[in-house]
Design a protein around this motif. Structure first.
Motif, PDB file in Angstrom:
ATOM      1  N   VAL A 121      46.610  39.924  46.779  1.00  0.00           N
ATOM      2  CA  VAL A 121      45.363  39.269  46.373  1.00  0.00           C
ATOM      3  C   VAL A 121      44.998  39.633  44.944  1.00  0.00           C
ATOM      4  O   VAL A 121      44.545  38.774  44.164  1.00  0.00           O
ATOM      5  CB  VAL A 121      44.231  39.647  47.344  1.00  0.00           C
ATOM      6  N   TYR A 136      44.405  37.009  41.824  1.00  0.00           N
ATOM      7  CA  TYR A 136      43.203  36.913  40.998  1.00  0.00           C
ATOM      8  C   TYR A 136      43.523  37.123  39.514  1.00  0.00           C
ATOM      9  O   TYR A 136      43.001  36.401  38.654  1.00  0.00           O
ATOM     10  CB  TYR A 136      42.169  37.931  41.463  1.00  0.00           C
ATOM     11  N   LEU A 193      45.266  34.021  38.280  1.00  0.00           N
ATOM     12  CA  LEU A 193      44.312  32.932  38.039  1.00  0.00           C
ATOM     13  C   LEU A 193      43.558  33.144  36.733  1.00  0.00           C
ATOM     14  O   LEU A 193      43.322  32.191  35.973  1.00  0.00           O
ATOM     15  CB  LEU A 193      43.334  32.841  39.206  1.00  0.00           C
ATOM     16  N   LEU A 194      43.179  34.397  36.458  1.00  0.00           N
ATOM     17  CA  LEU A 194      42.471  34.694  35.213  1.00  0.00           C
ATOM     18  C   LEU A 194      43.348  34.395  34.003  1.00  0.00           C
ATOM     19  O   LEU A 194      42.898  33.777  33.024  1.00  0.00           O
ATOM     20  CB  LEU A 194      42.033  36.160  35.212  1.00  0.00           C
ATOM     21  N   PHE A 207      35.640  35.851  49.667  1.00  0.00           N
ATOM     22  CA  PHE A 207      35.900  36.390  48.328  1.00  0.00           C
ATOM     23  C   PHE A 207      35.415  37.830  48.235  1.00  0.00           C
ATOM     24  O   PHE A 207      36.107  38.708  47.692  1.00  0.00           O
ATOM     25  CB  PHE A 207      35.216  35.530  47.278  1.00  0.00           C
ATOM     26  N   ASN A 259      37.789  40.137  49.984  1.00  0.00           N
ATOM     27  CA  ASN A 259      38.994  40.395  49.190  1.00  0.00           C
ATOM     28  C   ASN A 259      38.745  41.460  48.126  1.00  0.00           C
ATOM     29  O   ASN A 259      39.582  42.346  47.904  1.00  0.00           O
ATOM     30  CB  ASN A 259      39.478  39.107  48.523  1.00  0.00           C
ATOM     31  N   ILE A 260      37.606  41.376  47.449  1.00  0.00           N
ATOM     32  CA  ILE A 260      37.274  42.375  46.426  1.00  0.00           C
ATOM     33  C   ILE A 260      37.125  43.752  47.057  1.00  0.00           C
ATOM     34  O   ILE A 260      37.641  44.758  46.532  1.00  0.00           O
ATOM     35  CB  ILE A 260      35.986  41.978  45.677  1.00  0.00           C
TER      36      ILE A 260
END
Length: 474
Positions: A354, A358, A361-362, A424, A427-428
């Motif tokens: 994950v 992320y 994606l960034l 979300f 996940n964080i």
């Protein structure tokens, strides 16, 4: 300047491609793993294990173990609620405290003096030790009482100081412990006002875990991990574990002694049962409790779970079929037991996947910005990557749908809608907890010491109104 821009373009575009490829493959594999388990849940939904209406009851006094360290804010309220809920039950509640925790001792003492069903047990050592050590001291006190009174307890129930017990809980245990060594009921986190994001994501996770994961394991006869609350074990079961472990049934050097005890019970071939049913009033018999509503507390708690189950638990339990494996299954089912353990232990890998997604994606967003502002080359997405992204998008929709389904069953439509954006947050929390878990596990390996890194609770945890939840169709 042009050289710097070209280097940055190569770094951003190259790194984003590699990270997205790694994340896509990882998400696909984990998503298929979940999809297969969902299919197993759907395939076994028609199975019904005999009802409890005509079951004989387990007679005798039932002990309730409540380990307590720095719980003076909430322990008195919890004990009053429990005594009121079980006023007609033959129970004795053991509370484990420490000599250097005067506030908790003062909070409990008046209640102990007023009600013979309460038994205060003070550890010989200053706290905190570990939860397993605290529980072992309660076990020793139980044995002392049995010898002094010439009696034997029938079973032991595990609860925490923040729990809201159910009035029908003891009666349920008496029915099912006749045939099973351990019985686990659903755990339902309380989603308080103002804690919808952090506290709410616990509700989503437990609703799915105890609405599907535990149900399937119970249907298949797999070892059941104890949640440490809302769990009952026959006295004979704990006595067997105590004999095998030199006198103490609970592992002292574990951060998740509750999880491990459930898995070890399965290794001895003893039967465990997950029970989700209605009580006499028509509401679910569950154990409710307050969970952290702040990010730092949630990360600490989940890091302890990951370190204890996925990392140290691997050391303690091994794998089924291996020479040092403590979780055994009959021939032909070892692969199934391995799969269940893999699902328990995949949290660090899932967090890494994950995180890669992320970050990828960034970097992809930076690539788009670079293309618009600096004229970078367009990112080319190949056919393989397009296929992976499409499959993962479908799996994501399915996963969020399943999470919402179980949240609706447990909390209603409002929380089901919140479950989607809360994924979300989950996940964080998982990423941060996995990082902390690695630090905890490394410290354990270096020092050989395990410290009870417990969750702090406030008075507001006991002031939450608890609404009954009807039993959803399984």
């Amino acid at each position: 300047m042009a050289l710097s821009s070209a280097w940055l373009e190569w770094l951003v575009l190259g790194a984003s491609h590699e990270l997205m490829l790694f994340a896509s493959v990882g998400i696909l594999l984990i998503g298929l793993d979940d999809l297969f388990f969902d299919a197993l849940w759907l395939a076994t939904r028609g199975e019904r294990r005999g009802g409890a209406a005509a079951r004989p009851r387990l007679d005798g006094t039932i002990a309730v173990f409540i380990p307590a360290w720095d719980e003076h804010r909430i322990i008195a309220a919890m004990l009053r609620r429990s005594l009121a809920a079980w006023q007609d039950e033959d129970v004795r509640i053991y509370i484990g405290c420490y000599p250097n925790d005067a506030a908790t001792l003062f909070a409990i003492s008046p209640l102990v003096a007023a009600d013979r069903r309460l038994r205060l047990v003070v550890n010989e050592r200053d706290g905190p030790t570990t939860k397993g050590d605290n529980l072992n001291r309660l076990w020793a006190a139980l044995g002392e009482d049995e010898r002094a009174e010439g009696m034997r307890f029938a079973a032991i129930v595990l609860h925490d100081a923040e729990d809201h017990v159910h009035p029908g809980e003891i009666a349920l245990y008496r029915r099912y412990l006749v045939d099973h060594a351990m019985v686990q009921i659903p755990v339902v986190p309380i989603i308080a006002r103002g804690a919808r994001w952090i506290g709410g994501h616990y509700g989503d996770e437990f609703a799915e875990a105890h609405g599907k994961e535990m149900v399937v394991r119970s249907r298949l006869g797999m070892p059941l991990p104890s949640a440490g609350v809302g769990c009952a074990l026959t006295r004979h079961t704990l006595a067997l574990l105590a004999i095998e472990r030199g006198g103490d049934p609970f592992r002292c050097n574990s951060l998740t002694e509750d999880y491990e005890i459930g898995m070890v019970i399965g290794a001895y071939g003893l039967s465990a049962r997950f029970v989700d049913e209605a009580g006499a009033t028509g509401e679910r018999v569950v154990s409710r409790g307050a969970f952290p509503d702040r990010a730092d507390a949630a990360v600490r708690q989940k890091a302890r779970w990951i370190a204890g189950i996925a990392l140290a638990g691997w050391d303690h339990l091994g794998w089924p079929g291996s020479r040092r494996g403590a979780v055994a299954e009959p021939p032909g089912r070892t692969w199934l037991a391995r799969w269940m353990l893999w699902r328990d232990r995949r949290a660090p890998l899932a967090a890494l996947v994950v995180l890669a997604a992320y970050v990828g994606l960034l970097l992809t967003a930076l690539g788009w910005a670079g293309r618009a502002i600096l004229g970078w080359d367009a990112t080319i997405v190949g056919d393989t990557m397009q296929m992976l992204l499409a499959l993962n998008a479908m799996l994501l929709v399915w996963r969020l749908g399943m999470r919402s389904l179980f949240a609706r069953r447990c909390y209603g439509w409002r929380e089901a809608a919140w479950a989607v954006p809360r994924a979300f947050v989950a996940n964080i929390m998982a990423i941060l907890a996995a990082r902390r878990a690695l630090v905890i596990y490394g410290r354990m390996l270096r020092s050989g010491e395990v410290v009870w890194d417990k969750t702090e609770h406030r008075e507001s945890d006991m002031a939450v109104e608890v609404a009954p939840t009807p039993v959803a169709a399984r």
